[in-house]
Design a protein around this motif. Structure first.
Motif, PDB file in Angstrom:
ATOM      1  N   LEU A 136       0.856  -1.189   0.000  1.00 46.15           N
ATOM      2  CA  LEU A 136       0.000   0.000   0.000  1.00 46.15           C
ATOM      3  C   LEU A 136       0.882   1.225   0.000  1.00 46.15           C
ATOM      4  N   LYS A 137       0.612   2.112  -0.923  1.00 45.19           N
ATOM      5  CA  LYS A 137       1.360   3.368  -0.997  1.00 45.19           C
ATOM      6  C   LYS A 137       0.626   4.264  -1.983  1.00 45.19           C
ATOM      7  N   PRO A 138       0.921   5.560  -1.968  1.00 45.17           N
ATOM      8  CA  PRO A 138       0.157   6.478  -2.819  1.00 45.17           C
ATOM      9  C   PRO A 138       0.175   6.111  -4.299  1.00 45.17           C
ATOM     10  N   SER A 139       1.279   5.532  -4.802  1.00 44.62           N
ATOM     11  CA  SER A 139       1.285   5.251  -6.241  1.00 44.62           C
ATOM     12  C   SER A 139       0.468   3.999  -6.566  1.00 44.62           C
ATOM     13  N   ASN A 140       0.016   3.284  -5.555  1.00 44.95           N
ATOM     14  CA  ASN A 140      -0.858   2.145  -5.814  1.00 44.95           C
ATOM     15  C   ASN A 140      -2.318   2.454  -5.486  1.00 44.95           C
ATOM     16  N   ILE A 141      -2.616   3.730  -5.335  1.00 44.94           N
ATOM     17  CA  ILE A 141      -4.004   4.136  -5.120  1.00 44.94           C
ATOM     18  C   ILE A 141      -4.397   5.083  -6.247  1.00 44.94           C
ATOM     19  N   MET A 152      -5.018  -0.677  -6.036  1.00 42.95           N
ATOM     20  CA  MET A 152      -4.633  -1.656  -7.061  1.00 42.95           C
ATOM     21  C   MET A 152      -3.298  -2.277  -6.694  1.00 42.95           C
ATOM     22  N   ASP A 153      -2.766  -3.013  -7.623  1.00 44.86           N
ATOM     23  CA  ASP A 153      -1.431  -3.604  -7.525  1.00 44.86           C
ATOM     24  C   ASP A 153      -1.310  -4.602  -6.375  1.00 44.86           C
ATOM     25  N   PHE A 154      -1.860  -5.778  -6.598  1.00 46.07           N
ATOM     26  CA  PHE A 154      -1.695  -6.855  -5.627  1.00 46.07           C
ATOM     27  C   PHE A 154      -0.519  -7.746  -6.029  1.00 46.07           C
TER      28      PHE A 154
END
Ligand code: ADP
Ligand code: MG
Length: 820
Positions: A136-141, A152-154
């Protein structure tokens, strides 16, 4: 990367959306479904061995496909192109949270919570599915243009381990968002995601990362060993309580953090609500109130299942062949629902469509139409879930009233303008008109009671009272939920209340639908709540207000009401509601009986309230009595003995026999080949409780047997890859085809048989037992029916059932021959 890349399979690549560590994500167009999609690929380089990355990508597709949540980016499909795997996701317009923070700097507390609360909700959903996100991090939201965050990005997600302390050999993830226990001890748990959520929230309200450093080792060292503090209040002012929430999420010791993502979300919401008492709610906080209420509902055992069932049916939009399969598939997954639908469509309520006995969903779709079956399904799902909870009488009342208004709307629409294509639409719009109130009554009982009190004390209307108590009006709550459930626009439109004064004539079909919907709901409220002496007055007022915007005359109302009362007994038998005992049931029966007297004898409105049973009531009593005995038989609609239960020895036969009968009739009626085949497969699927059933047809051009359609687990995926050449190889599929014999494989790993199970099969399907029914014409194979169960030894077919299954196969053959 390949610069000339223009197509990935059927997808036309438009541009690059983003690049991650291992992957490139493209924007592409899907010409088949005519929509934009995001395609995630590896870098499409073949320089090094990519086995790990390929595995990770495939793992990601499995992880994501398990979940469905409005704040998760869903996956559509996975495939392989020129040897490289790729994943196709819903394309989310907008930007990532990291882009947003770069542009805007720090966000307000409201904005930040509006983003992190739904993210936590999505994370909680993943955790409930046993999945830890881990990155989890800002570039995956992604933030959609409406401001809705989507996780996203699992890519490195992990299954929650039942062996705590499970760990990686090497560090995986993004250093600045790693949890201390992971850096120190490689410990992976849900708490890593909570820590990351704390970091993201920190970053949003402060405007920079919580832990910074000149290189990743320094950053990791700081996370693991230095306490995280909020910037001094001179620098930026953060509400103390919000600060506490952030720091709790960022505790070094995982045990000191929030116990779950929900808990953290709830803390944030309580914080928001406390602040709202002073400030009027903005559109933003309305959204987060809605999110909060949704989250509370999701905690209630059955709500996620309800959401999922309704949304999955709503996702099926058109009535083309593929959608009919999808619709039947979603319905058939739920055995109880399937039975209820079949029972209902066999009642007199639907016999006007000329049904006869309908024993498959496929045939119900043919006879009643796609929309009708879809509406029945959604309605029954709602009823089912609510009924399980409806212990209190007033909930049942609400419920029956809702149904009543649906039936009235349907009748009015039937007799009205041709613009409303389908009375079914009026039915469903009316049913869902008060969704907000209905759900609130079931899920927030205490608040619903306070709302009633506020209404009484302040003499205000329901929407004002609910907005005050819940922070959002019933209407907005309903609309919000209808949207997350993917209801079509006309249903959402019909949920909006009409002005309290006179109602303008409708200009569009949608407006007309909205008027009918409101009218029938208001009429039902009057019938249910108005004392008999005020009834006439109230009805007059209602008719006056709607004037000629309503396609029904005042004097027709009574007839409509009578008809609805008649129909509700049919319907209620299926869902087993005690209409007769309900207030609206009594009132309506009384009213219709009563007005009847008025017409005939001109008796006064004040004549004695019906102490004797009216005809309608008596009739209802009959139905109730019948349905009380297990509800297998209804007054008019009969299902064969035993069909109402989960398949077992006895009723497998009943389902098979009914299906065969049904198909025979349809063969005579000249149903289309596809419809017939669908009915045949569905009957097989339901009767034997197979995991899946699939039909392959010979493709002459490719000289192969190719999967066409089927029912059951992951069938849409499997159909695409189920294919084998007709040129002879010594495996069980060719054995069945060449000799025209049915073959049951009890265990694909049995020593004697295992070499005869082809590789393509093992790659496509994990089922360990299956049965093959070849369809040969003059010894030449034309098609093949495949059916399986997961665990070896799971298929048992007594002689009787086997011979009925063979009859079905022969009917399929006959149907194919008819078209030759
Ligand atoms: P990686 O695992 O390589 O980090 P991501 O799944 O995070 O890959 O995707 C990388 C980038 O691609 C994201 O930061 C985002 O900009 C873009 N992206 C990914 N999925 C989508 C999508 N469904 N819609 C729009 N953009 C996307
Ligand atoms: Mg990423």
């Amino acid at each position: 990367m390949n610069q000339d890349l223009q197509k990935i399979d059927r997808f036309e690549v438009t541009r690059i959306l983003g690049k991650g560590a291992q992957s490139v994500v493209y924007l592409a167009y899907d010409p088949k479904l005519q929509r934009e999609v995001a395609i995630k690929t590896l870098h499409f380089t073949k320089q090094k061995d990519q086995q790990n990355e390929i595995q990770a990508l495939i793992q990601e597709s499995r992880t994501v496909s398990k979940m469905r949540h409005p704040n998760l980016v869903p996956i559509f499909e996975a495939g392989e192109y020129e040897g490289d795997p790729y994943l196709v996701f819903e394309y989310v317009e907008g930007k990532t949270l990291s882009d947003l923070l770069r542009e805007k700097g720090a966000l307000s507390a409201n904005e930040a919570i509006g983003i992190i609360a739904p993210v936590l909700d999505a994370v909680a959903h993943a955790h409930q599915n046993g999945i830890i996100h881990r990155d989890l991090k800002p570039s995956n939201i992604l933030i959609s243009p409406e401001g809705i965050p989507r996780v996203m990005d699992f890519g490195i997600a992990e299954r929650i381990s039942d062996k705590p302390g499970e760990h990686d050999d090497v560090l995986i993830g993004t250093p600045a968002y790693m949890a201390p226990e992971y850096i120190d001890g490689r410990i992976i748990s849900e708490k890593n995601d909570i820590f990351a959520a704390g970091l993201i929230l920190y970053e949003m309200v402060v405007g920079h990362k919580a832990v910074q450093g000149s290189n990743i080792y320094q950053i990791m060292h700081r996370i693991a060993s230095e306490p995280i503090e909020l910037p001094p209040s001179g620098e930026i002012s953060i509400d103390e309580k919000l600060g506490d929430i952030i720091l709790k999420a960022l505790a070094k010791n995982p045990l000191d953090r929030y116990a779950s993502a929900e808990e953290m979300g709830d803390a944030l919401h309580s914080f928001m609500l406390a602040g709202e008492e002073t400030a009027p709610p903005s559109a933003e906080s309305k959204q987060s109130t809605l999110d909060f209420l949704l989250r509370r509902m999701r905690h209630r055992g059955d709500f996620p299942a309800l959401s999922e069932s309704v949304s999955s049916i709503n996702r099926v939009v058109s009535s083309d062949r593929e959608s009919i399969n999808k619709l039947s598939n979603s319905i058939l997954k739920d055995f109880a629902l399937t039975n209820k639908i079949l029972r209902l469509v066999n009642t007199a309520f639907y016999s006007t469509y000329g049904g006869g006995t309908i024993s498959t969903i496929s045939r119900a779709v043919i006879i009643l139409g796609f929309d009708a079956v879809r509406n029945i399904a959604v309605t029954l799902i709602l009823f089912e879930h609510m009924q399980n909870k409806a212990h209190a009488t007033h909930l049942k009342e609400e419920f029956i009233q809702t149904l009543f208004s649906g039936l009235i709307a349907k009748d009015i629409a039937k007799g009205a303008s041709k613009d409303i294509k389908d009375p079914e639409e009026a039915f469903i719009c009316s049913m869902f008109h008060n969704l907000g109130r209905l759900l609130a009554m079931f899920y927030f009982q205490e608040e619903a009671e306070s709302i009633n009190r506020v209404m009484a004390q302040k003499e205000c209307n329901e929407d004002i009272a609910s907005a005050q108590v819940l922070g959002i009006s019933y209407q907005d709550l309903g609309i919000g939920i209808a949207k997350t459930w993917g209801f079509p626009e006309q249903i959402v439109h019909s949920m909006r209340k009409l002005p309290p004064d006179s109602i303008p004539r409708p200009k569009t079909a949608m407006d007309r639908l909205r008027i009918i919907t409101s009218f029938s709901n208001e009429l039902c409220a009057i019938v249910a709540h108005t004392p008999s002496e005020d009834r006439l007055k109230s009805i007059k007022k209602l008719s006056g207000r709607y004037g000629d915007s309503m396609p029904i005359q005042e004097k027709q109302l009574q007839q409509t009401l009578e008809k609805a009362l008649d129909e509700i007994t049919q319907f209620a038998g299926t869902v087993r509601l005690g209409v007769r005992e309900s207030r609206i049931g009594k009132q309506a029966a009384n009213w219709t009986g009563h007005t009847h007297q008025v017409e005939v004898a001109g008796a006064s409105e004040h004549a004695a309230e019906g102490t004797e049973l009216t005809e309608a009531e008596a009739q209802m009593q009959d139905t109730v009595a019948i349905t009380a005995t297990e509800g297998v038989t209804l007054a008019q609609g009969k299902l064969p003995e035993g069909m109402g239960n989960k398949p077992d020895a006895g009723n497998a036969q009943a389902i098979l026999t009914a299906g065969i009968q049904d198909i025979s009739n349809s063969l005579v009626d000249g149903c289309s080949l596809n419809d017939l085949l669908r009915m045949i497969l569905e009957t097989m699927y339901r009767s034997m409780d197979f995991q899946r059933v699939l039909l392959c047809i010979k493709d002459a051009k490719q000289n192969a047997m190719v999967g066409r359609f089927g029912f059951g687990e992951d069938i849409n995926q499997i159909v695409k890859t189920f294919k084998f050449p007709l040129s002879y190889t010594p495996d069980v599929f060719h054995a069945a085809l060449s000799k025209g014999v049915d073959i049951l494989i009890s265990d694909i790993n049995e020593p004697k048989i295992k070499d005869r199970i082809p590789d393509w099969y093992r790659k496509t399907i994990t089922a360990q037992t299956f049965v093959l029914f070849p369809l040969n014409i003059k010894n030449v194979p034309v098609a093949l029916i495949y059916a399986d169960k997961e665990a070896a030894g799971g298929i048992n077919m007594p002689e009787n059932e086997l011979s009925l299954l063979r009859t079905l196969r022969n009917q399929a053959l006959l149907a194919i021959k008819q078209t030759l």
